[in-house]
Design a protein around this motif. Structure first.
Motif, PDB file in Angstrom:
ATOM      1  N   ARG A 192       7.678  34.289 -28.358  1.00 49.49           N
ATOM      2  CA  ARG A 192       6.339  34.464 -27.802  1.00 49.49           C
ATOM      3  C   ARG A 192       6.077  35.840 -27.194  1.00 49.49           C
ATOM      4  O   ARG A 192       4.959  36.123 -26.792  1.00 49.49           O
ATOM      5  N   ARG A 193       7.079  36.663 -27.036  1.00 51.18           N
ATOM      6  CA  ARG A 193       6.921  37.978 -26.376  1.00 51.18           C
ATOM      7  C   ARG A 193       6.362  37.790 -24.951  1.00 51.18           C
ATOM      8  O   ARG A 193       5.464  38.497 -24.514  1.00 51.18           O
ATOM      9  N   ILE A 194       6.901  36.815 -24.257  1.00 48.87           N
ATOM     10  CA  ILE A 194       6.467  36.511 -22.893  1.00 48.87           C
ATOM     11  C   ILE A 194       7.646  36.666 -21.948  1.00 48.87           C
ATOM     12  O   ILE A 194       8.727  36.137 -22.198  1.00 48.87           O
ATOM     13  N   GLY A 195       7.444  37.406 -20.870  1.00 44.22           N
ATOM     14  CA  GLY A 195       8.452  37.542 -19.823  1.00 44.22           C
ATOM     15  C   GLY A 195       8.147  36.594 -18.680  1.00 44.22           C
ATOM     16  O   GLY A 195       7.001  36.184 -18.491  1.00 44.22           O
ATOM     17  N   MET A 196       9.174  36.268 -17.902  1.00 46.10           N
ATOM     18  CA  MET A 196       8.962  35.328 -16.800  1.00 46.10           C
ATOM     19  C   MET A 196       9.793  35.704 -15.595  1.00 46.10           C
ATOM     20  O   MET A 196      10.976  36.054 -15.730  1.00 46.10           O
ATOM     21  N   VAL A 197       9.172  35.658 -14.432  1.00 53.58           N
ATOM     22  CA  VAL A 197       9.861  35.855 -13.158  1.00 53.58           C
ATOM     23  C   VAL A 197       9.819  34.518 -12.427  1.00 53.58           C
ATOM     24  O   VAL A 197       8.747  33.989 -12.138  1.00 53.58           O
ATOM     25  N   PHE A 198      11.000  33.975 -12.155  1.00 49.15           N
ATOM     26  CA  PHE A 198      11.086  32.633 -11.577  1.00 49.15           C
ATOM     27  C   PHE A 198      11.075  32.698 -10.048  1.00 49.15           C
ATOM     28  O   PHE A 198      11.317  33.731  -9.431  1.00 49.15           O
ATOM     29  N   GLN A 199      10.825  31.536  -9.460  1.00 51.96           N
ATOM     30  CA  GLN A 199      10.731  31.410  -8.009  1.00 51.96           C
ATOM     31  C   GLN A 199      12.028  31.841  -7.321  1.00 51.96           C
ATOM     32  O   GLN A 199      12.007  32.475  -6.272  1.00 51.96           O
ATOM     33  N   HIS A 233      23.942  40.049  -4.613  1.00 49.09           N
ATOM     34  CA  HIS A 233      24.181  39.595  -3.240  1.00 49.09           C
ATOM     35  C   HIS A 233      24.186  40.753  -2.244  1.00 49.09           C
ATOM     36  O   HIS A 233      24.116  40.531  -1.031  1.00 49.09           O
ATOM     37  N   GLU A 234      24.274  41.985  -2.738  1.00 48.10           N
ATOM     38  CA  GLU A 234      24.242  43.159  -1.863  1.00 48.10           C
ATOM     39  C   GLU A 234      22.823  43.638  -1.574  1.00 48.10           C
ATOM     40  O   GLU A 234      22.643  44.607  -0.827  1.00 48.10           O
ATOM     41  N   LEU A 235      21.833  42.976  -2.157  1.00 53.10           N
ATOM     42  CA  LEU A 235      20.444  43.401  -2.020  1.00 53.10           C
ATOM     43  C   LEU A 235      19.673  42.463  -1.097  1.00 53.10           C
ATOM     44  O   LEU A 235      20.030  41.291  -0.933  1.00 53.10           O
ATOM     45  N   SER A 236      18.591  42.969  -0.542  1.00 54.82           N
ATOM     46  CA  SER A 236      17.677  42.134   0.244  1.00 54.82           C
ATOM     47  C   SER A 236      16.864  41.252  -0.705  1.00 54.82           C
ATOM     48  O   SER A 236      16.842  41.461  -1.927  1.00 54.82           O
ATOM     49  N   GLY A 237      16.168  40.274  -0.141  1.00 56.17           N
ATOM     50  CA  GLY A 237      15.331  39.401  -0.958  1.00 56.17           C
ATOM     51  C   GLY A 237      14.262  40.169  -1.710  1.00 56.17           C
ATOM     52  O   GLY A 237      13.999  39.895  -2.892  1.00 56.17           O
ATOM     53  N   GLY A 238      13.647  41.131  -1.040  1.00 55.12           N
ATOM     54  CA  GLY A 238      12.622  41.932  -1.702  1.00 55.12           C
ATOM     55  C   GLY A 238      13.181  42.766  -2.839  1.00 55.12           C
ATOM     56  O   GLY A 238      12.545  42.928  -3.892  1.00 55.12           O
ATOM     57  N   GLN A 239      14.379  43.306  -2.655  1.00 53.92           N
ATOM     58  CA  GLN A 239      15.023  44.086  -3.712  1.00 53.92           C
ATOM     59  C   GLN A 239      15.403  43.195  -4.890  1.00 53.92           C
ATOM     60  O   GLN A 239      15.242  43.585  -6.055  1.00 53.92           O
ATOM     61  N   GLN A 240      15.922  41.993  -4.603  1.00 59.71           N
ATOM     62  CA  GLN A 240      16.243  41.055  -5.682  1.00 59.71           C
ATOM     63  C   GLN A 240      14.996  40.704  -6.493  1.00 59.71           C
ATOM     64  O   GLN A 240      15.047  40.592  -7.720  1.00 59.71           O
ATOM     65  N   GLN A 241      13.883  40.536  -5.785  1.00 57.71           N
ATOM     66  CA  GLN A 241      12.636  40.227  -6.473  1.00 57.71           C
ATOM     67  C   GLN A 241      12.241  41.356  -7.416  1.00 57.71           C
ATOM     68  O   GLN A 241      11.773  41.116  -8.535  1.00 57.71           O
ATOM     69  N   ARG A 242      12.462  42.603  -6.997  1.00 58.71           N
ATOM     70  CA  ARG A 242      12.126  43.742  -7.857  1.00 58.71           C
ATOM     71  C   ARG A 242      13.068  43.839  -9.055  1.00 58.71           C
ATOM     72  O   ARG A 242      12.663  44.249 -10.140  1.00 58.71           O
ATOM     73  N   VAL A 243      14.339  43.460  -8.871  1.00 49.32           N
ATOM     74  CA  VAL A 243      15.273  43.425 -10.008  1.00 49.32           C
ATOM     75  C   VAL A 243      14.809  42.389 -11.029  1.00 49.32           C
ATOM     76  O   VAL A 243      14.804  42.642 -12.240  1.00 49.32           O
ATOM     77  N   ALA A 244      14.419  41.213 -10.544  1.00 52.09           N
ATOM     78  CA  ALA A 244      13.926  40.166 -11.451  1.00 52.09           C
ATOM     79  C   ALA A 244      12.692  40.646 -12.200  1.00 52.09           C
ATOM     80  O   ALA A 244      12.526  40.377 -13.403  1.00 52.09           O
ATOM     81  N   LEU A 245      11.822  41.365 -11.518  1.00 56.19           N
ATOM     82  CA  LEU A 245      10.630  41.916 -12.159  1.00 56.19           C
ATOM     83  C   LEU A 245      11.013  42.941 -13.220  1.00 56.19           C
ATOM     84  O   LEU A 245      10.489  42.927 -14.342  1.00 56.19           O
ATOM     85  N   ALA A 246      11.949  43.839 -12.870  1.00 54.43           N
ATOM     86  CA  ALA A 246      12.393  44.861 -13.820  1.00 54.43           C
ATOM     87  C   ALA A 246      13.024  44.230 -15.053  1.00 54.43           C
ATOM     88  O   ALA A 246      12.797  44.682 -16.184  1.00 54.43           O
ATOM     89  N   ARG A 247      13.832  43.186 -14.861  1.00 55.40           N
ATOM     90  CA  ARG A 247      14.469  42.502 -15.990  1.00 55.40           C
ATOM     91  C   ARG A 247      13.415  41.893 -16.918  1.00 55.40           C
ATOM     92  O   ARG A 247      13.529  41.961 -18.147  1.00 55.40           O
ATOM     93  N   ALA A 248      12.370  41.304 -16.328  1.00 59.60           N
ATOM     94  CA  ALA A 248      11.321  40.684 -17.136  1.00 59.60           C
ATOM     95  C   ALA A 248      10.475  41.718 -17.873  1.00 59.60           C
ATOM     96  O   ALA A 248      10.001  41.472 -18.980  1.00 59.60           O
ATOM     97  N   LEU A 249      10.287  42.892 -17.260  1.00 58.75           N
ATOM     98  CA  LEU A 249       9.457  43.936 -17.858  1.00 58.75           C
ATOM     99  C   LEU A 249      10.212  44.782 -18.886  1.00 58.75           C
ATOM    100  O   LEU A 249       9.577  45.405 -19.748  1.00 58.75           O
ATOM    101  N   ALA A 250      11.538  44.819 -18.806  1.00 60.63           N
ATOM    102  CA  ALA A 250      12.326  45.717 -19.649  1.00 60.63           C
ATOM    103  C   ALA A 250      12.041  45.556 -21.144  1.00 60.63           C
ATOM    104  O   ALA A 250      11.905  46.554 -21.864  1.00 60.63           O
TER     105      ALA A 250
END
Length: 373
Positions: free
Chosen positions: A95-102, A148-165
């Motif tokens: 589907r060419r759809i990315g997803m960021v989970f809760q 685990h070395e990142l803050s919650g906000g940083q983890q959220q940005r990693v998840a976003l980057a992974r979905a956008l890559a």
């Protein structure tokens, strides 16, 4: 007569050829209808939000767009390509759809860079693309660290980057800020919006938090009991709610009973006022017959502190917000309204203050028992 609202300057939903189209969607789990007759379209590069309380069906719609749920009726298309219809579901990976989970769903044993590159395996440009995404989300020097070395906000940005890559045609975000503290949510919502705009990514967010929706979305769909109540800008949802359910869910306020005198006048307990029914912005008259009992929606910014006003209200509750107080005020007949007042006006519980109403527009609905929005 107060000035009629200038609807020519009301923000409009994003325009353009439809990219993602959800048409007459219905979803059922067994005999239970979860979503009925839901339709919307989104142009390329726009950010939408499905907003509503728990159990309203918004996450089910997101899962149907992703391909995780079959649909009972209707169809979903992306770039004119059929994704779903009854009896036919294109697999999620096609589907060419990315997803960021809760919960972000990051791989704990992989570094940040490896997490971002997970969907790029086999691509020659993977290292370059990973670095681009690290730069985009502001984590250029964190590629070798672990989640685990990142803050919650940083983890959220990693998840976003992974979905956008992989450069998805649409990005879906399922309550992406719910694991973060309240102070961080709105700021990160603004940051994520900036990233999506910079990458020209079409996105659909689901949340129950209107502040997140306001901070992120170009257009918002309010869901209740599996039905789309209104698909509009945040401004229009707040100032021109299509029905009482939207008025209740979006923003704060109170309903005050009134009687229609004629096409331009209402009689409140506070005296006769004139105005335009903002729920019918193309009409210069109130859409009710004379003598009709209605409830008028008063937002906190419609109730203005004014020491010179003869209208008095008693302070029954106050909440300090920093730059302002949110006062709950009781009118002479006992009706309670909300008012935002600059914080240097510090009034005691039980004190009477003068107020006036900004009725440059009027939002009125057929009368029910008065209640707070």
């Amino acid at each position: 007569m107060p000035a009629l609202p200038d609807h020519h300057h009301t923000p409009a939903p994003p325009q353009g050829p439809p990219w993602l189209v959800v048409q007459d969607l219905a979803l059922r789990y067994g005999h239970k209808a979860v979503v009925e007759d839901l339709s919307f379209s989104l142009p390329r590069g726009a950010i939408a939000c499905l907003l509503g309380p728990s159990g309203c069906g918004k996450t089910s719609v997101l899962r149907a767009i992703a391909g995780f749920e079959p649909i009972t009726a209707g169809r979903i298309t992306l770039d004119a390509r059929l994704l779903s219809e009854p009896g036919r579901v294109l697999p999620p990976e096609q589907r060419r759809i990315g997803m960021v989970f809760q919960d972000y769903a990051l791989f704990p044993h992989l570094t940040v860079a490896q997490n971002i590159g997970f969907g790029l395996r086999g691509r020659a440009d993977a290292p370059q693309r990973v670095q681009e995404m690290l730069d985009t989300v502001g984590l250029a020097h964190a590629g070798s660290r672990y989640p685990h070395e990142l803050s919650g906000g940083q983890q959220q940005r990693v998840a976003l980057a992974r979905a956008l890559a992989p450069q998805p045609a649409v990005l879906l975000l399922d309550e992406p800020f719910s694991n973060l503290d309240v102070a961080l949510r709105e700021r990160l919502a603004g940051e994520v919006r900036d990233i999506l705009q910079a990458t020209q990514t079409t996105a659909v967010l689901v949340t129950h938090d209107q502040h997140e929706a306001f901070a992120m979305a170009d257009v918002i769909g309010v869901l209740a009991d599996g039905r789309l109540q209104q698909w509009d800008t945040a401004y229009a949802l707040y100032h021109q709610p299509a029905n009482r359910r939207v008025a209740n869910f979006v923003g704060q306020g109170a309903f005050v009973p009134a009687t229609v005198l004629d096409a331009h006048q209402l009689q409140l307990q506070l005296g006769p006022v004139t105005g335009l029914a903002a729920t019918f912005p193309t009409d210069d008259t109130l859409p009710f017959a004379a003598g009709t009992r209605v409830d008028v929606l008063l937002r906190p910014d419609d109730v203005i502190h004014d020491d010179a006003s003869p209208i008095q209200a008693r302070v029954v509750h106050k909440a300090f917000k920093g730059a302002e107080f949110l006062y709950t005020l009781a009118l002479a007949d006992g009706t309670e309204v909300l008012s935002t007042v600059p914080s240097h006006h510090d009034h005691a519980i039980g004190e009477s203050i003068g107020i006036r109403l900004d009725l440059s527009h009027v939002v009125a609905f057929a009368a029910e028992a008065a209640h707070t929005a």
